[in-house]
Design an enzyme around this catalytic site. Structure first.
Site, PDB file in Angstrom:
ATOM      1  N   ARG A  49     -32.206  37.529  72.188  1.00  0.00           N
ATOM      2  CA  ARG A  49     -31.262  38.532  71.684  1.00  0.00           C
ATOM      3  C   ARG A  49     -31.964  39.874  71.452  1.00  0.00           C
ATOM      4  O   ARG A  49     -32.570  40.096  70.414  1.00  0.00           O
ATOM      5  CB  ARG A  49     -30.629  38.048  70.382  1.00  0.00           C
ATOM      6  CG  ARG A  49     -29.600  39.009  69.787  1.00  0.00           C
ATOM      7  CD  ARG A  49     -29.054  38.472  68.485  1.00  0.00           C
ATOM      8  NE  ARG A  49     -28.093  39.387  67.887  1.00  0.00           N
ATOM      9  CZ  ARG A  49     -27.467  39.162  66.727  1.00  0.00           C
ATOM     10  NH1 ARG A  49     -27.720  38.063  66.046  1.00  0.00           N
ATOM     11  NH2 ARG A  49     -26.612  40.036  66.242  1.00  0.00           N
TER      12      ARG A  49
ATOM     13  N   ASP B 111     -28.585  38.378  56.066  1.00  0.00           N
ATOM     14  CA  ASP B 111     -29.304  39.226  57.009  1.00  0.00           C
ATOM     15  C   ASP B 111     -28.579  40.552  57.143  1.00  0.00           C
ATOM     16  O   ASP B 111     -27.720  40.881  56.326  1.00  0.00           O
ATOM     17  CB  ASP B 111     -29.464  38.522  58.357  1.00  0.00           C
ATOM     18  CG  ASP B 111     -28.126  38.241  59.036  1.00  0.00           C
ATOM     19  OD1 ASP B 111     -27.080  38.703  58.542  1.00  0.00           O
ATOM     20  OD2 ASP B 111     -28.120  37.555  60.076  1.00  0.00           O
TER      21      ASP B 111
END
Length: 546
Positions: free
Chosen positions: A156, A438
């Site tokens: 990613r 996050d």
């Protein structure tokens, strides 16, 4: 091309990454596609300005109706390694070597190797993380299986909005996603393809089919440059933006030779409503801790449409990440409660027809795999065509009812400030109240606080208005609580700087689009990264003396 010196302690890794050949490849890749990256970012600004000035709302595009109405096209079938995607490990920052090794040793089907939301993109972290991926692909990490036997790597890269400050190409800072993608493909692409393990990617924060078209051009050019067959690269697009939810079919169409499907996750997606429409009272997003979940109409419609869209085109549909953490004591009542909660939420996704989802806690891998085995048949649910689904624009744009609680306000501040604090330490996530947080949860947290101040929303608890003064006071109280645990002047300084920056972001007149790019461009944040490297070097020197 100009490149910053190596991060302290990573001289060998830096030399291995930035060879003359890889630098030549990066220079070509970035020179060709950087102008097009600029163009799509400008198109985002133009589209947002149009929505603001006109008051219009998004709708399914008339210009691409022929794509949606054509029942014959399909994406190319995914390779065997991607047919079964029940459980991926999410938010895996590969710079965390020990956790990365544990993930490679796990029974998960895949690993979201995250250079984006679950990772703090310092130069140190990017160099170390990319080098760790190369080592994993070449079986140079200790006690890990060969890539043909390990969980498949779903790489990613950073999203379009991020830049790499440490590389200049033709007088401009390099786009973060091209830096990450280029190095990963140059060093790992052929090896992954030869072992039928990739190269596979997650694509973050795509907002339109035009952005998917650009990624497809990048894939085609890269495969030709590296001598890989067309269609070797496969990518799962994360539908994290409300505008993209109206173009899912078109996004699949643009990537039809390179598609591994679409993914849905609720927090970035929910935050995008504030990003695009947060100044409109009709789009007030209520307390996420109480009123926002996958059962709500706007999120359930989004998931149902994603599954239906993917399956009718032969693509895989994957769900979000389970952020809850299992308690260490398997015999504790809390262990059973947490596991039951995760199972309940993930069963909603399984019954919606998803082919897989992510977990953060490695101890959740096997219980979630068992959930798929019990409630589904075969490697995936592509046969679930969801012909019952009829999603309208009103369904996708229907805000859940509910208000704002003092708990929810405190929770959002308690998530937002520590995330900034950890960013100064080079970390991309932390644990709070039994779950991982996050930058995705930082986004929704600061977005909600900004919006509640903007609309002078009243608390359900005592009718106080969410104001500058109230948010500042609560932030100050939180600083007092967190400051007790600061063991050095450095820790106190970064905590108070993080609090000041959080207040700056939530009090701004105009909404900063991405917290990640806002911080990535901020002088204070960048100067703290330099101080961090100095602290790491000083600590290493002290250890050497001992």
């Amino acid at each position: 091309m100009e490149l910053s010196p190596p991060p302290s302690g990573l001289e060998a890794e830096y030399a291995a990454l930035f060879t003359p050949a890889s630098l030549h490849f990066l220079h070509e890749l970035i020179s060709i596609f950087d102008p097009q990256v600029d163009q799509i970012l400008q198109q985002r600004v133009s589209r947002k300005a149009h929505l603001d000035l006109s008051g219009d709302l998004p709708n399914f595009l008339g210009s691409t109706a022929h794509i949606r109405n054509d029942p014959t096209w399909r994406v190319l079938p995914v390779p065997p390694r991607l047919q079964k995607r029940h459980v991926d490990i999410g938010d895996m920052a590969p710079c965390d070597t020990q956790r990365f090794i544990r993930a490679l040793q796990s029974p998960a089907q895949g690993i979201q190797v995250d250079f984006d939301d679950g990772n703090c993109p310092t130069f140190f972290n990017q160099v170390k993380g990319i080098h760790n991926v190369i080592k994993a692909v070449n079986k140079q990490l200790p006690d890990v299986p060969h890539i043909s036997q390990a969980p498949v790597l779903m790489l990613r890269p950073r999203a379009w909005n991020m830049v790499e400050h440490n590389m200049m190409v033709e007088g401009k800072e390099a786009p973060g996603p091209l830096f990450d993608f280029g190095l990963l493909m140059f060093h790992c692409g052929k090896m992954l393809f030869e072992h039928k393990c990739g190269p596979f990617f997650y694509l973050s924060k795509v907002e339109s089919f035009m952005e998917a078209r650009l990624w497809n051009k990048i894939f085609v050019w890269t495969q030709q440059k590296l001598g890989l067959p067309l269609g070797s690269i496969k990518a799962t697009v994360l539908i994290e933006n409300v505008l993209a939810s109206f173009e899912m079919e078109e996004i699949l169409y643009e990537l039809r030779e390179h598609s591994a499907g679409l993914n849905c996750g609720i927090w970035d997606y929910s935050a995008s409503f504030v990003n695009k429409f947060g100044h409109r009272p009709a789009f007030l997003l209520p307390d996420r801790s109480k009123y926002v979940n996958i059962g709500k109409r706007f999120l359930r419609s989004y998931m149902d449409l994603l599954v239906q869209t993917c399956h009718r085109r032969g693509a895989l549909a994957t769900g979000g990440m389970a952020a809850l953490l299992l308690p260490q004591d398997v015999h504790a009542d809390s262990y059973s409660r947490v596991l039951a909660s995760v199972k309940r939420l993930k069963l909603l996704e399984i019954h919606a027809g998803v082919d897989g989802f992510m977990v953060y806690d490695l101890n959740l891998i096997e219980p979630m795999q068992e959930l798929f085995q019990i409630h589904t048949e075969g490697d995936n649910q592509l046969h679930q065509l969801r012909g019952d689904v009829r999603v309208t624009p009103e369904d996708l744009l229907s805000m859940p009812s509910g208000g704002v609680t003092l708990f929810g306000l405190r929770y959002n501040i308690a998530v937002g400030v520590p995330l900034l604090t950890l960013g100064f330490s080079g970390k991309g996530h932390f644990f709070y109240k039994g779950q991982v947080e996050d930058s995705a949860t930082a986004e929704i947290s600061r977005s909600q606080v900004w919006q509640w101040i903007r609309h002078q929303t009243r608390l359900e608890d005592d009718s106080r208005v969410v104001s500058r003064r109230l948010v500042t006071d609560i932030t100050g109280e939180l600083m007092m609580e967190l400051g007790v645990h600061c063991r050095s002047d450095w820790s106190k300084r970064r905590l108070h700087t993080a609090a000041d920056m959080f207040l700056e972001v939530v009090l701004k007149k105009h909404f900063p689009e991405f917290i990640t790019s806002y911080l990535n461009q901020d002088h204070t944040f960048l100067s703290f990264q330099n101080l961090l490297q100095e602290e790491v070097l000083e600590t290493d020197q002290q250890r050497a003396k001992l």
